[in-house]
Scaffold this active site. Sequence first.
Site, PDB file in Angstrom:
ATOM      1  N   PHE A  22       0.855  -1.189   0.000  1.00 49.89           N
ATOM      2  CA  PHE A  22       0.000   0.000   0.000  1.00 49.89           C
ATOM      3  C   PHE A  22       0.897   1.248   0.000  1.00 49.89           C
ATOM      4  CE2 PHE A  22      -3.614   2.614   0.919  1.00 49.89           C
ATOM      5  CZ  PHE A  22      -4.737   1.841   0.696  1.00 49.89           C
ATOM      6  N   ALA A  56      -0.314  -2.404   5.654  1.00 44.15           N
ATOM      7  CA  ALA A  56       0.302  -2.389   6.988  1.00 44.15           C
ATOM      8  C   ALA A  56      -0.411  -3.327   7.960  1.00 44.15           C
ATOM      9  CB  ALA A  56       0.296  -0.961   7.536  1.00 44.15           C
ATOM     10  N   PHE A  57      -1.706  -3.501   7.753  1.00 45.37           N
ATOM     11  CA  PHE A  57      -2.481  -4.371   8.646  1.00 45.37           C
ATOM     12  C   PHE A  57      -1.954  -5.805   8.628  1.00 45.37           C
ATOM     13  CE2 PHE A  57      -6.200  -6.944   9.809  1.00 45.37           C
ATOM     14  CZ  PHE A  57      -6.639  -6.270  10.933  1.00 45.37           C
ATOM     15  N   VAL A  81       0.902   4.654   6.274  1.00 51.86           N
ATOM     16  CA  VAL A  81      -0.537   4.850   6.464  1.00 51.86           C
ATOM     17  C   VAL A  81      -0.777   6.355   6.478  1.00 51.86           C
ATOM     18  CG1 VAL A  81      -2.546   4.239   7.837  1.00 51.86           C
ATOM     19  CG2 VAL A  81      -0.529   2.768   7.900  1.00 51.86           C
ATOM     20  N   THR A  86      -7.659   7.661   4.180  1.00 47.37           N
ATOM     21  CA  THR A  86      -8.518   6.594   4.697  1.00 47.37           C
ATOM     22  C   THR A  86      -9.241   6.991   5.973  1.00 47.37           C
ATOM     23  OG1 THR A  86      -8.578   4.357   5.598  1.00 47.37           O
ATOM     24  CG2 THR A  86      -6.524   5.555   5.878  1.00 47.37           C
ATOM     25  N   HIS A  88     -10.290   4.728   8.009  1.00 44.97           N
ATOM     26  CA  HIS A  88      -9.897   3.804   9.081  1.00 44.97           C
ATOM     27  C   HIS A  88      -8.394   3.867   9.360  1.00 44.97           C
ATOM     28  CE1 HIS A  88      -9.564   1.305   5.482  1.00 44.97           C
ATOM     29  NE2 HIS A  88      -8.980   0.342   6.139  1.00 44.97           N
ATOM     30  N   ARG A 127       9.578  11.608   4.192  1.00 41.47           N
ATOM     31  CA  ARG A 127      10.325  10.730   5.121  1.00 41.47           C
ATOM     32  C   ARG A 127      10.847   9.464   4.432  1.00 41.47           C
ATOM     33  NH1 ARG A 127       7.083  13.967   7.441  1.00 41.47           N
ATOM     34  NH2 ARG A 127       7.405  14.680   9.578  1.00 41.47           N
TER      35      ARG A 127
HETATM   36  N1  INI Z   1      -2.792   0.010   4.315  1.00 44.76           N
HETATM   37  C1  INI Z   1      -1.669   0.730   4.396  1.00 44.76           C
HETATM   38  O1  INI Z   1      -0.566   0.159   4.510  1.00 44.76           O
HETATM   39  N2  INI Z   1      -1.722   2.089   4.343  1.00 44.76           N
HETATM   40  C2  INI Z   1      -2.903   2.759   4.214  1.00 44.76           C
HETATM   41  O2  INI Z   1      -2.885   4.018   4.184  1.00 44.76           O
HETATM   42  C3  INI Z   1      -4.092   2.002   4.111  1.00 44.76           C
HETATM   43  N3  INI Z   1      -5.366   2.653   3.908  1.00 44.76           N
HETATM   44  O3  INI Z   1      -5.360   3.819   3.477  1.00 44.76           O
HETATM   45  O4  INI Z   1      -6.402   2.080   4.117  1.00 44.76           O
HETATM   46  C4  INI Z   1      -4.011   0.602   4.174  1.00 44.76           C
HETATM   47  N4  INI Z   1      -5.125  -0.150   4.100  1.00 44.76           N
HETATM   48  C5  INI Z   1      -5.070  -1.553   3.783  1.00 44.76           C
HETATM   49  C6  INI Z   1      -4.876  -2.426   5.014  1.00 44.76           C
HETATM   50  O5  INI Z   1      -3.549  -2.332   5.499  1.00 44.76           O
HETATM   51  C7  INI Z   1      -5.128  -3.905   4.662  1.00 44.76           C
HETATM   52  O6  INI Z   1      -4.221  -4.301   3.658  1.00 44.76           O
HETATM   53  C8  INI Z   1      -6.549  -4.148   4.189  1.00 44.76           C
HETATM   54  O7  INI Z   1      -7.496  -3.645   5.105  1.00 44.76           O
HETATM   55  C9  INI Z   1      -6.801  -5.669   4.008  1.00 44.76           C
HETATM   56  O8  INI Z   1      -6.698  -6.343   5.266  1.00 44.76           O
END
Ligand code: INI
Length: 167
Positions: A22, A56-57, A81, A86, A88, A127
């Site tokens: 992402f 990141a999740f 992120v 987003t 969330h 950064r």
């Molecule tokens: N994941 C990120 O790494 N950065 C973000 O800004 C982001 N946004 O904007 O939602 C993001 N979402 C995806 C999340 O990490 C998962 O991959 C997704 O929810 C599937 O589990």
Amino acid sequence: MTESRGAPEGAGRRIGVVVARFHEHVTAKLLEGALGGLRAHGVADDAVDVAWVPGAFEIPLVARQLASTGGYDALICLGAVVRGETAHFDLVAGEAARGIADVGRTTGIPVVFEVLATESLADAEARAGGAHGNKGWDAAEAALEMADLLDRLPGLTQPVQREGSTR
Ligand code: INI
């Protein structure tokens, strides 16, 4: 009194990197910085394994898998992120931070958190090789410093020998 401080010495170290796709134009730069930092401190290219995850999740699960192999002196987690992108933001950034911290605490392996959490994409870009340097490089140094510190803490009669490490 004893005082312990780690040094970012990379010779013989094995490092795992988990990086989120992402905002890949940002995270690829973080990865570039991390790999450059590891190389500059003596980590061999073939002693670094990189795993890409969707966002990141997903970082904590893969970091835990890598940690559980026992084959790494430290792990580096990279992501971006962005609040403006987003609703969330807090959930994704918060879970990434909590999950990554858990992996370090529960496995005893240093896990470095370099998931940028910024208000705007421009702040993240600054950064990741922009005006504010490259946090990936800083992450590499933090990982090596922590690996060295763990070997130096008082109470150890000899350096910790982790499986897969040549040190
Ligand atoms: N994941 C990120 O790494 N950065 C973000 O800004 C982001 N946004 O904007 O939602 C993001 N979402 C995806 C999340 O990490 C998962 O991959 C997704 O929810 C599937 O589990």
